[in-house]
Scaffold this motif. Structure first.
Motif, PDB file in Angstrom:
ATOM      1  N   UNK A  31       0.878  -1.178   0.000  1.00 52.42           N
ATOM      2  CA  UNK A  31       0.000   0.000   0.000  1.00 52.42           C
ATOM      3  C   UNK A  31       0.912   1.224   0.000  1.00 52.42           C
ATOM      4  N   UNK A  32       0.846   2.002  -1.067  1.00 50.47           N
ATOM      5  CA  UNK A  32       1.753   3.139  -1.234  1.00 50.47           C
ATOM      6  C   UNK A  32       0.979   4.439  -1.093  1.00 50.47           C
ATOM      7  N   UNK A  33       1.443   5.293  -0.192  1.00 50.24           N
ATOM      8  CA  UNK A  33       0.813   6.583   0.033  1.00 50.24           C
ATOM      9  C   UNK A  33       1.888   7.668   0.039  1.00 50.24           C
ATOM     10  N   UNK A  34       1.436   8.913  -0.079  1.00 45.27           N
ATOM     11  CA  UNK A  34       2.355  10.049  -0.183  1.00 45.27           C
ATOM     12  C   UNK A  34       1.897  11.186   0.730  1.00 45.27           C
ATOM     13  N   UNK A  35       2.848  11.851   1.360  1.00 44.13           N
ATOM     14  CA  UNK A  35       2.535  13.090   2.060  1.00 44.13           C
ATOM     15  C   UNK A  35       2.190  14.164   1.039  1.00 44.13           C
ATOM     16  N   UNK A  36       2.913  14.172  -0.088  1.00 48.39           N
ATOM     17  CA  UNK A  36       2.662  15.105  -1.182  1.00 48.39           C
ATOM     18  C   UNK A  36       2.961  14.369  -2.483  1.00 48.39           C
ATOM     19  N   UNK A  37       1.949  13.732  -3.041  1.00 46.04           N
ATOM     20  CA  UNK A  37       2.141  12.866  -4.208  1.00 46.04           C
ATOM     21  C   UNK A  37       2.692  13.630  -5.409  1.00 46.04           C
ATOM     22  N   UNK A  38       2.149  14.796  -5.684  1.00 40.17           N
ATOM     23  CA  UNK A  38       2.578  15.564  -6.857  1.00 40.17           C
ATOM     24  C   UNK A  38       4.064  15.922  -6.776  1.00 40.17           C
ATOM     25  N   UNK A  39       4.523  16.296  -5.567  1.00 38.48           N
ATOM     26  CA  UNK A  39       5.925  16.693  -5.399  1.00 38.48           C
ATOM     27  C   UNK A  39       6.864  15.512  -5.632  1.00 38.48           C
ATOM     28  N   UNK A  40       6.478  14.318  -5.166  1.00 38.15           N
ATOM     29  CA  UNK A  40       7.330  13.136  -5.327  1.00 38.15           C
ATOM     30  C   UNK A  40       7.329  12.652  -6.772  1.00 38.15           C
ATOM     31  N   UNK A  41       6.155  12.663  -7.412  1.00 41.55           N
ATOM     32  CA  UNK A  41       6.036  12.149  -8.773  1.00 41.55           C
ATOM     33  C   UNK A  41       6.917  12.919  -9.761  1.00 41.55           C
ATOM     34  N   UNK A  42       7.260  14.176  -9.441  1.00 40.07           N
ATOM     35  CA  UNK A  42       8.147  14.953 -10.307  1.00 40.07           C
ATOM     36  C   UNK A  42       9.500  14.261 -10.501  1.00 40.07           C
ATOM     37  N   UNK A  43       9.885  13.461  -9.500  1.00 40.03           N
ATOM     38  CA  UNK A  43      11.213  12.847  -9.526  1.00 40.03           C
ATOM     39  C   UNK A  43      11.237  11.529 -10.294  1.00 40.03           C
ATOM     40  N   UNK A  44      10.172  11.277 -11.044  1.00 39.24           N
ATOM     41  CA  UNK A  44      10.249  10.220 -12.040  1.00 39.24           C
ATOM     42  C   UNK A  44      11.009  10.713 -13.266  1.00 39.24           C
ATOM     43  N   UNK A  45      11.153  12.040 -13.355  1.00 40.86           N
ATOM     44  CA  UNK A  45      11.814  12.640 -14.508  1.00 40.86           C
ATOM     45  C   UNK A  45      13.134  13.311 -14.149  1.00 40.86           C
ATOM     46  N   UNK A  46      13.455  13.378 -12.858  1.00 39.49           N
ATOM     47  CA  UNK A  46      14.717  13.995 -12.450  1.00 39.49           C
ATOM     48  C   UNK A  46      15.234  13.292 -11.203  1.00 39.49           C
ATOM     49  N   UNK A  47      16.522  13.425 -10.915  1.00 40.50           N
ATOM     50  CA  UNK A  47      17.119  12.613  -9.849  1.00 40.50           C
ATOM     51  C   UNK A  47      16.828  13.096  -8.434  1.00 40.50           C
ATOM     52  N   UNK A  48      16.818  12.142  -7.534  1.00 48.52           N
ATOM     53  CA  UNK A  48      16.655  12.424  -6.106  1.00 48.52           C
ATOM     54  C   UNK A  48      17.401  11.345  -5.323  1.00 48.52           C
ATOM     55  N   UNK A  49      17.569  11.596  -4.034  1.00 46.88           N
ATOM     56  CA  UNK A  49      18.171  10.611  -3.131  1.00 46.88           C
ATOM     57  C   UNK A  49      17.062  10.118  -2.206  1.00 46.88           C
ATOM     58  N   UNK A  50      16.674   8.872  -2.357  1.00 44.25           N
ATOM     59  CA  UNK A  50      15.640   8.282  -1.518  1.00 44.25           C
ATOM     60  C   UNK A  50      16.300   7.588  -0.335  1.00 44.25           C
ATOM     61  N   UNK A  51      15.817   7.860   0.868  1.00 43.18           N
ATOM     62  CA  UNK A  51      16.339   7.172   2.052  1.00 43.18           C
ATOM     63  C   UNK A  51      15.211   6.356   2.686  1.00 43.18           C
ATOM     64  N   UNK A  52      15.528   5.135   3.075  1.00 44.67           N
ATOM     65  CA  UNK A  52      14.562   4.195   3.654  1.00 44.67           C
ATOM     66  C   UNK A  52      15.009   3.781   5.055  1.00 44.67           C
ATOM     67  N   UNK A  53      14.054   3.493   5.923  1.00 35.90           N
ATOM     68  CA  UNK A  53      14.388   2.778   7.158  1.00 35.90           C
ATOM     69  C   UNK A  53      14.646   1.316   6.804  1.00 35.90           C
ATOM     70  N   UNK A  54      15.324   0.608   7.698  1.00 35.96           N
ATOM     71  CA  UNK A  54      15.813  -0.734   7.342  1.00 35.96           C
ATOM     72  C   UNK A  54      15.600  -1.703   8.506  1.00 35.96           C
ATOM     73  N   UNK A  55      14.764  -2.716   8.281  1.00 38.33           N
ATOM     74  CA  UNK A  55      14.487  -3.675   9.350  1.00 38.33           C
ATOM     75  C   UNK A  55      14.661  -5.132   8.945  1.00 38.33           C
ATOM     76  N   UNK A  56      14.582  -5.462   7.650  1.00 34.38           N
ATOM     77  CA  UNK A  56      14.701  -6.865   7.232  1.00 34.38           C
ATOM     78  C   UNK A  56      15.533  -6.991   5.958  1.00 34.38           C
ATOM     79  N   UNK A  57      15.897  -8.230   5.642  1.00 34.75           N
ATOM     80  CA  UNK A  57      16.669  -8.508   4.442  1.00 34.75           C
ATOM     81  C   UNK A  57      15.889  -8.224   3.165  1.00 34.75           C
TER      82      UNK A  57
END
Length: 239
Positions: A31-57
């Motif tokens: 289930x994928x949700x966004x705090x600001x979907x429009x702002x994130x979707x812009x980065x399908x066309x330009x670069x960004x650095x995505x950071x994730x939390x990490x709990x499993x392999x």
């Protein structure tokens, strides 16, 4: 990080990528949700650095599938990358090896090149899996990359279980893209560490939003948040 490989290996890697993408969607039903979907979707066309939390392999391969539309190159431990059968697949896909045990800077050069070419990068800034569900200290590599490239940082919080086919679904919440704060007049090392801590606090707040959004708030989480949120604010506050 795609390398120049033979025709048959390319076909094999493409098939594996397709199987992984479909497998993640069907098996874990994210289930994928966004705090600001429009702002994130812009980065399908330009670069960004995505950071994730990490709990499993599973997190690395899951992030790879989720970020497929963003041209996301996922950093993974070199000891995993070098495994013979896995390496055959990784070499033809967007996977960047990093040596966690040594002073490896090759990943930084590779990621700078990828961002310059318009691709994105995915980093797990804790550098390892958290064993208690809380966010461990963030390493400053991602803030250094952001400073050197000017790319924004987009936090992504993973919650829920990797239940296969039935049971709880895996939840993904994308936060707001955010640039680093102004570094003027600040000690370079302190600046990177302070920015890393600021993003850890942003990620923690995103985790609270995720649990509220997906109905996963637990009493233990509330107690942890109440005790640590104030400390988080003090760490990033500047005189």
């Amino acid at each position: 990080m795609k390398k120049d490989i033979g025709f048959f290996q390319k076909i094999y890697c493409l098939i594996c990528r397709g199987v992984l993408f479909v497998g993640v969607r069907v098996m874990f039903r994210p289930r994928i949700r966004y705090v600001n979907k429009a702002a994130v979707k812009e980065y399908k066309k330009k670069p960004a650095i995505f950071i994730f939390n990490h709990t499993t392999l599973y997190d690395g391969l899951f992030a790879f599938a989720i970020l497929d539309g963003y041209k996301g190159n996922v950093l993974t431990a070199k000891d995993w990358y070098e495994k013979p059968h896995i390496k055959t697949i990784f070499e033809g896909n967007r996977i960047v090896p990093i040596d966690r045990k040594g002073l490896d800077t090759s990943w930084l050069r590779v990621c700078m090149k990828l961002i310059k070419e318009g691709e994105s990068v995915c980093i797990f800034p804790e550098g390892h899996r958290s064993t208690n569900g809380d966010l461990d200290e963030f390493k400053s590599g991602f803030t250094l990359l952001a400073q050197m490239t000017g790319a924004p940082v987009i936090p992504v919080f993973l919650s829920g279980e990797y239940s296969k086919f039935i049971g709880p679904r895996k939840n993904v919440l994308f936060g707001e893209p955010e640039k680093l704060a102004d570094a003027a007049g600040r000690n370079p090392a302190d600046y990177l560490n302070e920015e890393s801590e600021r993003f850890r606090c942003i990620m923690r707040d995103l985790g609270a939003k995720s649990r509220a959004l997906f109905g996963e708030i637990k009493e233990s989480w509330n107690q942890m948040m109440s005790g640590r949120h104030s400390r988080c604010a003090r760490r990033v506050a500047r005189p």
